[in-house]
Design an enzyme around this catalytic site. Structure first.
Site, mmCIF file in Angstrom:
data_model
loop_
_atom_site.group_PDB
_atom_site.id
_atom_site.type_symbol
_atom_site.label_atom_id
_atom_site.label_comp_id
_atom_site.label_asym_id
_atom_site.label_seq_id
_atom_site.Cartn_x
_atom_site.Cartn_y
_atom_site.Cartn_z
ATOM 1 N N GLY A 96 0.836 -1.207 0.000
ATOM 2 C CA GLY A 96 0.000 0.000 0.000
ATOM 3 C C GLY A 96 0.859 1.241 0.000
ATOM 4 O O GLY A 96 2.088 1.170 0.093
ATOM 5 N N GLY A 128 2.727 3.594 1.486
ATOM 6 C CA GLY A 128 3.305 3.787 2.807
ATOM 7 C C GLY A 128 3.861 5.184 2.999
ATOM 8 O O GLY A 128 4.172 5.598 4.113
ATOM 9 N N LYS A 155 4.498 11.905 -3.310
ATOM 10 C CA LYS A 155 5.351 10.869 -2.709
ATOM 11 C C LYS A 155 6.250 11.495 -1.650
ATOM 12 O O LYS A 155 6.901 12.505 -1.922
ATOM 13 C CB LYS A 155 6.190 10.222 -3.818
ATOM 14 C CG LYS A 155 6.897 8.956 -3.414
ATOM 15 C CD LYS A 155 7.354 8.205 -4.656
ATOM 16 C CE LYS A 155 8.166 6.979 -4.336
ATOM 17 N NZ LYS A 155 8.552 6.260 -5.561
ATOM 18 N N ARG A 159 3.837 13.183 -8.523
ATOM 19 C CA ARG A 159 3.812 12.291 -9.683
ATOM 20 C C ARG A 159 2.459 12.385 -10.370
ATOM 21 O O ARG A 159 1.432 12.513 -9.698
ATOM 22 C CB ARG A 159 4.069 10.872 -9.189
ATOM 23 C CG ARG A 159 4.067 9.822 -10.254
ATOM 24 C CD ARG A 159 4.746 8.573 -9.763
ATOM 25 N NE ARG A 159 3.976 7.921 -8.729
ATOM 26 C CZ ARG A 159 4.437 6.905 -7.988
ATOM 27 N NH1 ARG A 159 5.668 6.456 -8.179
ATOM 28 N NH2 ARG A 159 3.692 6.351 -7.077
ATOM 29 N N ASP A 165 4.057 -4.958 -7.348
ATOM 30 C CA ASP A 165 3.464 -3.718 -6.805
ATOM 31 C C ASP A 165 4.055 -2.484 -7.487
ATOM 32 O O ASP A 165 3.575 -1.374 -7.273
ATOM 33 C CB ASP A 165 3.673 -3.637 -5.287
ATOM 34 C CG ASP A 165 5.124 -3.848 -4.891
ATOM 35 O OD1 ASP A 165 5.650 -4.938 -5.152
ATOM 36 O OD2 ASP A 165 5.733 -2.912 -4.348
HETATM 37 P P1 AMP Z 1 9.122 0.770 -2.948
HETATM 38 O O1 AMP Z 1 10.356 -0.036 -2.709
HETATM 39 O O2 AMP Z 1 9.363 2.257 -2.872
HETATM 40 O O3 AMP Z 1 8.383 0.365 -4.160
HETATM 41 O O4 AMP Z 1 8.173 0.480 -1.690
HETATM 42 C C1 AMP Z 1 7.663 -0.782 -1.333
HETATM 43 C C2 AMP Z 1 6.664 -0.590 -0.212
HETATM 44 O O5 AMP Z 1 7.285 -0.021 0.935
HETATM 45 C C3 AMP Z 1 5.494 0.335 -0.547
HETATM 46 O O6 AMP Z 1 4.374 -0.138 0.137
HETATM 47 C C4 AMP Z 1 5.957 1.664 -0.012
HETATM 48 O O7 AMP Z 1 4.903 2.526 0.276
HETATM 49 C C5 AMP Z 1 6.674 1.232 1.260
HETATM 50 N N1 AMP Z 1 7.718 2.173 1.660
HETATM 51 C C6 AMP Z 1 8.905 2.401 1.069
HETATM 52 N N2 AMP Z 1 9.607 3.343 1.730
HETATM 53 C C7 AMP Z 1 8.847 3.746 2.767
HETATM 54 C C8 AMP Z 1 9.000 4.692 3.816
HETATM 55 N N3 AMP Z 1 10.105 5.433 3.940
HETATM 56 N N4 AMP Z 1 7.986 4.821 4.689
HETATM 57 C C9 AMP Z 1 6.878 4.088 4.579
HETATM 58 N N5 AMP Z 1 6.668 3.182 3.641
HETATM 59 C C10 AMP Z 1 7.627 3.000 2.722
HETATM 60 MG MG MG Z 2 6.722 0.710 -4.992
#
Ligand code: AMP
Ligand code: MG
Length: 487
Positions: free
Chosen positions: A90, A92, A113, A176, A252
């Site tokens: 989701g 995050g 973001k 974005r 995702d």
């Molecule tokens: P990503 O690697 O950016 O595609 O993120 C994978 C998952 O981790 C997604 O659900 C993101 O929303 C969550 N996520 C990545 N970085 C963070 C962060 N600093 N705080 C909260 N959620 C994160």
């Molecule tokens: Mg992602």
């Protein structure tokens, strides 16, 4: 041209309700300021480019202000990460602020973001750092300029908010734009949590809003899946043809629209290397450059699995079978054009493969080789390129084959050949070290380099006066940069 308060909202995803997303307000950044904005992306919202410089712009996209009609939501999804299923991911650290439609009637998601914690933040802080925000901004706009389907980026807002990664950094937000932020993982979430009603609602939503032409087909959902397969095959063909390595092709991070999405440790190849792994946490090379092709199919199979309630397994398999041949056709078509060929011959695939092998063995710059090949008539170009290769006999054999092939291709002037080839072979590419230089300057408060690089990359095929330094191979320090996954 519109002012910021003149945007028109129509929040279609928010209306799907609380099973799909959660209302969350952005958490503002301290001292928000404009780092860079994309005029071309602003035009998608009919925004007057001058508004980027106004304080309210940084306040809106730094999480301080919100339009009355915006409905910020964190979306829920899941996905296969490095091959394993994660039941809940989701947004995050990102929020869908709302959907805006422009004068042409197109809807654009505004997604912020780095906007703070949400119910999906898990162990994260909800933030994004300046470094990763600049990288996402530059990549989205650069891919678009190359003709590679991608989400877009409106701006990066920097701040004084401290954010901890390997060291202390500064928080930033990137705004974005995409017609939708729905991922393969959205479908997987409702499939694996066994929520058939919501899954059907989601499928209807995507079909009606994003694949309306499939409604006319006898099996609309199957037609939609086929279209998704086709778009992915084409997108990945373009990645491979231009040397783009995504780095985290988890389901995702795969858009239901077949656009490049969610930028992390991505890279464009400098030297050609089929085995290149841009994500240094990817120890097995699951997402290495050449593996992107089969992984594209793997991801589509994961989506197909989640669509089994709507489409028969046989039909899904048949549609999946379209992926590789379509990929190959698009890829070969692009590579022929990169070689300056206008006709097709059976041996062209082998001609391309042989060249890539030679480049791999000699560490030849992927972008510059094709550009230089188009600078001059084929026979002259290959003699000048010869010195870049170690296996001279191998290169000579290829060059002979190539010049003969060009001669059979047709008659055209030097000028025609150059114009045609330069229109598909970029001179400027988002090399990691160029992004790194811009990031280092921005981290010390100087945004001029990010802005200049963005400008140069917005016209990658056009030689720009005084910009020679952006069309060079990387210096030694910039060759094998370890791009941190933390973002
Ligand atoms: P990503 O690697 O950016 O595609 O993120 C994978 C998952 O981790 C997604 O659900 C993101 O929303 C969550 N996520 C990545 N970085 C963070 C962060 N600093 N705080 C909260 N959620 C994160
Ligand atoms: Mg992602």
């Amino acid at each position: 041209m519109k002012a910021l308060d003149e945007l028109t909202f129509d929040n279609r995803f928010a209306r799907l309700g609380d099973a799909f997303s959660t209302h969350v307000l952005p958490e503002p950044l301290d001292a928000p300021r404009l780092v860079v904005a994309s005029e071309a992306a602003m035009a998608l919202l009919d925004l007057d480019p001058a508004v980027a410089e106004t304080p309210v712009f940084a306040e809106l996209f730094g999480g301080h202000k919100l339009w009355a009609e915006a409905e910020p939501r964190a979306m829920v999804y899941s996905g296969h990460q490095f091959g394993g299923y994660t039941p809940q991911l989701g947004d995050g650290r990102g929020l869908l602020l709302g959907e805006v439609y422009n004068q042409a009637g197109e809807h654009w998601d505004l997604h912020l973001k780095g906007a703070g914690m949400t119910p999906y933040s898990r162990m994260g802080d909800g933030r994004a750092v300046l470094r990763s925000s600049i990288r996402e901004f530059l990549a989205s706009e650069a891919l678009h300029a190359l003709g590679i389907p991608s989400s877009r980026a409106l701006c990066v807002i920097g701040s004084d908010t401290p954010v901890w990664r390997e060291k202390q950094e500064r928080g930033a937000m990137v705004l974005r734009l995409a017609h939708s932020h729905i991922r393969f993982g959205h479908f997987e979430y409702f499939y694996y949590t066994k929520k058939p009603e919501q899954q059907a609602q989601l499928a209807e939503h995507v079909l009606n809003l994003h694949y309306p032409e499939c409604r006319e087909q006898p099996e609309p959902y199957l037609a939609m899946f086929r279209e998704i397969v086709e778009r992915n095959a084409e997108m990945i063909a373009k990645w491979q043809a231009y040397g783009f390595c995504h780095g985290v092709m988890n389901t995702d991070n795969m858009s239901i629209l077949g656009i490049t999405f969610d930028f992390g440790p991505f890279a464009f190849l400098d030297d050609f290397d089929a085995h290149f792994i841009c994500n240094h946490s990817d120890h097995e090379g699951r997402y290495s450059f050449s593996n992107q092709v089969p992984i594209g199919q793997w991801n589509l199979s994961a989506l197909a699995q989640a669509l089994t309630p709507f489409i028969s397994v046989d039909a899904l398999k048949e549609a999946l079978g379209l992926y590789l041949p379509l990929y190959q056709a698009h890829y070969l078509d692009l590579m022929r054009r990169r070689l300056g060929l206008t006709t097709a011959e059976d041996d062209d695939q082998a001609l391309v493969e042989r060249l890539l092998k030679l480049m791999q063995n000699s560490g030849v710059d992927y972008t510059l080789l094709f550009r230089r090949l188009g600078d001059e008539p084929a026979a002259l170009a290959v003699t000048r390129l010869r010195d870049d290769f170690v296996d001279l006999a191998g290169f000579d054999a290829w060059a002979e084959r190539y010049t003969a092939r060009v001669a059979r291709d047709g008659e055209y002037t030097e000028e025609q050949r150059r114009a045609r080839m330069h229109a598909v072979n970029p001179l400027y590419i988002l090399r990691n070290y160029l992004a790194q230089n811009a990031i280092i300057a921005a981290e010390s408060g100087d945004y001029s380099e990010v802005r200049r690089l963005h400008e140069v990359l917005s016209k990658p095929f056009e030689e720009q006066a005084g910009m020679e330094q952006y069309a060079q191979r990387p210096p030694d320090w910039g060759k094998h940069l370890e791009i941190s996954c933390s973002s």
